[in-house]
Design a protein around this motif. Structure first.
Motif, short mmCIF file in Angstrom:
data_model
loop_
_atom_site.label_atom_id
_atom_site.label_comp_id
_atom_site.label_asym_id
_atom_site.label_seq_id
_atom_site.Cartn_x
_atom_site.Cartn_y
_atom_site.Cartn_z
N LEU A 280 -47.59 37.56 30.97
CA LEU A 280 -48.64 37.31 29.99
C LEU A 280 -48.28 37.99 28.68
O LEU A 280 -47.52 38.96 28.65
N LEU A 281 -48.84 37.51 27.61
CA LEU A 281 -48.67 38.16 26.32
C LEU A 281 -50.06 38.57 25.83
O LEU A 281 -50.94 37.72 25.65
N ASN A 282 -50.25 39.87 25.66
CA ASN A 282 -51.54 40.41 25.26
C ASN A 282 -52.69 39.90 26.15
O ASN A 282 -53.74 39.51 25.66
N GLY A 283 -52.41 39.89 27.44
CA GLY A 283 -53.45 39.55 28.41
C GLY A 283 -53.70 38.07 28.60
O GLY A 283 -54.55 37.69 29.39
N ARG A 284 -52.96 37.25 27.87
CA ARG A 284 -53.18 35.81 28.00
C ARG A 284 -51.89 35.06 28.26
O ARG A 284 -50.80 35.57 27.99
N LYS A 285 -52.03 33.90 28.78
CA LYS A 285 -50.89 33.06 29.06
C LYS A 285 -50.10 32.82 27.77
O LYS A 285 -50.68 32.66 26.70
N MET A 286 -48.80 32.83 27.91
CA MET A 286 -47.99 32.50 26.74
C MET A 286 -48.10 31.02 26.46
O MET A 286 -47.90 30.19 27.36
N LYS A 288 -47.42 28.21 23.20
CA LYS A 288 -47.07 27.94 21.81
C LYS A 288 -48.24 27.34 21.06
O LYS A 288 -48.50 27.68 19.91
N SER A 289 -48.94 26.44 21.74
CA SER A 289 -50.03 25.73 21.06
C SER A 289 -51.16 26.68 20.66
O SER A 289 -51.87 26.43 19.70
N GLU A 290 -51.29 27.79 21.40
CA GLU A 290 -52.35 28.74 21.05
C GLU A 290 -51.81 29.93 20.27
O GLU A 290 -52.48 30.94 20.13
N ASP A 291 -50.58 29.77 19.79
CA ASP A 291 -49.99 30.80 18.96
C ASP A 291 -49.90 32.13 19.71
O ASP A 291 -50.05 33.18 19.12
N ASN A 292 -49.71 32.03 20.98
CA ASN A 292 -49.59 33.25 21.79
C ASN A 292 -48.27 33.19 22.55
O ASN A 292 -48.25 32.99 23.76
N SER A 293 -47.18 33.33 21.82
CA SER A 293 -45.90 33.29 22.51
C SER A 293 -44.87 34.07 21.71
O SER A 293 -45.06 34.36 20.54
N VAL A 294 -43.80 34.42 22.41
CA VAL A 294 -42.72 35.13 21.77
C VAL A 294 -41.43 34.71 22.48
O VAL A 294 -41.41 34.53 23.70
N THR A 295 -40.38 34.51 21.72
CA THR A 295 -39.10 34.15 22.33
C THR A 295 -38.33 35.43 22.62
O THR A 295 -38.61 36.47 22.01
N PRO A 296 -37.37 35.36 23.51
CA PRO A 296 -36.55 36.56 23.78
C PRO A 296 -35.94 37.08 22.48
O PRO A 296 -35.94 38.29 22.24
N GLN A 297 -35.43 36.17 21.68
CA GLN A 297 -34.82 36.56 20.42
C GLN A 297 -35.79 37.37 19.55
O GLN A 297 -35.44 38.41 19.00
N THR A 328 -48.92 39.64 37.97
CA THR A 328 -48.75 39.23 36.59
C THR A 328 -48.37 40.48 35.79
O THR A 328 -48.72 41.59 36.16
N LEU A 329 -47.63 40.26 34.74
CA LEU A 329 -47.19 41.37 33.92
C LEU A 329 -47.60 41.10 32.49
O LEU A 329 -47.33 40.03 31.94
N ASP A 330 -48.28 42.09 31.91
CA ASP A 330 -48.81 41.90 30.56
C ASP A 330 -47.88 42.52 29.52
O ASP A 330 -47.66 43.73 29.51
N LEU A 331 -47.34 41.68 28.68
CA LEU A 331 -46.43 42.12 27.64
C LEU A 331 -47.25 42.53 26.42
O LEU A 331 -47.97 41.72 25.85
N THR A 332 -47.18 43.82 26.06
CA THR A 332 -47.85 44.27 24.84
C THR A 332 -46.93 45.23 24.10
O THR A 332 -46.01 45.79 24.68
N ASP A 333 -47.19 45.39 22.83
CA ASP A 333 -46.39 46.27 22.00
C ASP A 333 -46.42 47.69 22.56
O ASP A 333 -45.39 48.34 22.74
N GLU A 334 -47.62 48.15 22.84
CA GLU A 334 -47.80 49.51 23.35
C GLU A 334 -47.05 49.74 24.66
O GLU A 334 -46.40 50.78 24.84
N ALA A 335 -47.15 48.77 25.55
CA ALA A 335 -46.50 48.92 26.86
C ALA A 335 -44.99 48.94 26.71
O ALA A 335 -44.29 49.66 27.42
#
Length: 498
Positions: A280-286, A288-297, A328-335
RNA sequence: GGUCGGUUGGCCGAGCGGUUAGGCAGAGGUCUGCAAAACCUCGUACAGCGGUUCGAAUCCGCUACCGACCUCCA
């Protein structure tokens, strides 16, 4: 040997692992469909299976690890209503040969797997390289009455499968009656399929379709699901040990794979089904359409609104290992910032461990016993459904012991030579070979910097001996500004990048 | 709507009936020329309400919220 336990999605319980053939394991993991850049979630899934693969080998098993590349058959939309193959679609949009699309993204995928330090699988077969095997499997399903042809396309007959006392939905918990209910509703349409729960094995290609092969039924292309059944059977046999993939593949992909194998080969393909959970990204599904995604790069460079800075691939890998593969694993800046510090601590302690000296050759001390039981515990944790977070927790407890011995808070006199030898072998090899973690810092500059730092530390030592605190502190402060941290210990000064 | 899973301290994240998870952040201390690093100690967390039990974060039920799948997805 430690007894291995794995969580089997099929039984939804933790089971004692028994290989079909003593000492050998066949493992199939569903690889990517190469029609776009690797998804970060893919990276987590394959990293999880990489650690599983590495640990099985570490335990002494001879593992044949097969991870496919799907380069045909994965459809966009519904097969009944003008479906299009994902690769074909991308090729048309980008005006490329389908094989160019496949090559480009397969290369990108493998590069990324490399960056994350994944071991390559033993066999990495491609769907387009196994059209004949797939056609043979379809024929076998037709011969055994599990499939039917309609206008040049072939479909799997789920009601027939169910009527012969096979459990369709065994893996995903789908209710058969419901699927049948849906089927009845669906009959009202002009669908080619007899039932909505049926699925395509072979799809007749439209004249404009770019990827096509001759078959007894039509010029067309194989359906998604089939390639995995065909390739796993070819390389691991009709019955092998472990089948894995992301949990989102449980239905329909894996469910259909089971049905195909049972139908064509008379038995379910794998004993143990392992499924990894989502990232997950910031607690939500990654998404693209919801602007909640990040690429490895983006994650590496920090070029994302979700992250304050970039994180190295090994930090990301370490971060992933801090959670269990089934959670599930939540990807956040802080973590990630927290993970980065933990990862660096682990890399630093490896250096400290090398410098340790043991003096005791007599009886084992309490410290020895503690260290030994922690090492054993690490393996126990891994043998219990590959519990990397638990294993890491013990590795960090060992880290404290090692640092304490290095800093003389613990007396090296209490450390037996044998214990140290074991620790110096086990600790780095577990981190490197099983967890697949390595020091990120580029090797090229390392020698140069190492030499320079030796000189600088020598100069500062002289200054300190003359109580020239001004010079000593200037050296330290300037280095700090350059992100180099000096560590004054009992045995002199060492340094690390901060 | 159906199927499955989750809700743990400031953040991430283990935990599977009784025992310290661990990382990061924070507080105090040891060490140190000072600092950093390292080490030690600490916070007393388990969504809510019931129930089972000598004992529940862990089992059962209900409620709330979150997520996955059912359609392309690891």
């Amino acid at each position: 040997m430690h007894q291995l336990f794995v969580y089997n999605s099929l039984s939804r319980t933790r089971e004692e692992f028994q290989p079909i053939h003593e000492g050998k394991i066949g493992m199939y993991v569903c690889g990517p469909t190469v029609y776009s850049d690797v998804h970060l979630g893919n990276c987590r899934t394959f990293t999880s299976f990489d650690v599983i693969y590495r640990f099985l080998k570490y335990m002494g098993y001879k593992v044949r690890y097969v991870r496919n590349i799907t380069d045909v058959g994965h459809l966009v939309g519904d097969a009944d209503t003008g479906a299009e193959d994902k690769i074909s679609r991308k090729a048309r949009l980008d005006q490329l040969e389908p094989m160019e699309v496949v090559q480009r993204y397969a290369n990108g995928f493998q590069e990324m797997m490399n960056i994350f330090n994944l071991l390559p699988p033993d066999i990495e077969p491609r769907a387009t390289g196994h059209i004949i095997e797939q056609i043979e499997m379809i024929q076998s399903l037709l011969d055994r009455g599990y499939a039917y042809e309609k206008n040049g396309s072939v479909y799997f007959d789920t009601p027939k499968y169910i009527s012969r006392d096979h459990e369709y939905g065994i893996l995903s918990g789908r209710v058969v009656e419901e699927l049948m209910q849906e089927s009845r509703d669906d009959l009202k349409g002009q669908a080619e399929k007899n039932h909505s729960s049926d699925f395509a094995l072979w799809i007749k290609a439209e004249p404009t379709h770019l990827m096509r092969w001759p078959s007894p039924w039509s010029v067309g292309f194989p359906g998604w699901h089939l390639e995995c059944s065909a390739m796993s059977t070819k390389y691991l046999g009709t019955h092998f040990d472990i089948h894995g993939g992301g949990t989102d593949l449980k239905f329909p992909h894996h469910e259909n794979e089971i049905a195909q194998n049972v139908g064509a080969c008379g038995e379910a393909p794998a004993n143990y089904w392992l499924h990894t959970n989502m990232l997950l990204l910031n607690g939500r599904k990654m998404s693209k359409s919801e602007d909640n995604s990040v690429t490895p790069q983006q994650l590496f460079t920090g070029d994302s609104k979700h992250f304050s800075k970039g994180f190295s691939p090994m930090v990301v890998r370490f971060f992933m290992l801090q959670a269990h593969y089934r959670s599930t694993l939540d990807l956040t800046d802080e973590a990630l910032i927290a993970a980065e510090k933990g990862y660096k601590r682990l890399m630093e302690v490896l250096k400290t461990l090398e410098t340790l000296q043991a003096e005791n050759t007599g009886d084992l001390s309490d410290l020895d016993q503690e260290i030994v039981s922690l090492m054993d515990g690490v393996i126990d944790d891994m043998a219990d459904d590959f519990n990397t977070p638990k294993a890491l927790a013990k590795l960090f407890e060992l880290t404290s012991k090692i640092n304490a011995l290095g800093g003389r808070q613990l007396d090296p006199k209490d450390l037996h030579k044998d214990t140290l030898m074991r620790l110096q072998t086990f600790f780095p090899s577990f981190i490197g070979e099983v967890l697949g973690l390595k020091d990120d810092s580029s090797d090229q500059d390392q020698q140069l910097v190492g030499g320079l730092m030796e000189l600088i530390i020598e100069l500062r030592k002289n200054a300190r001996e003359h109580k020239d605190w001004g010079t000593a502190d200037k050296i330290r402060d300037t280095l700090t500004a350059l992100s180099i941290q000096l560590k004054d210990g009992k045995d002199g000064t060492s340094w690390a990048k901060s």
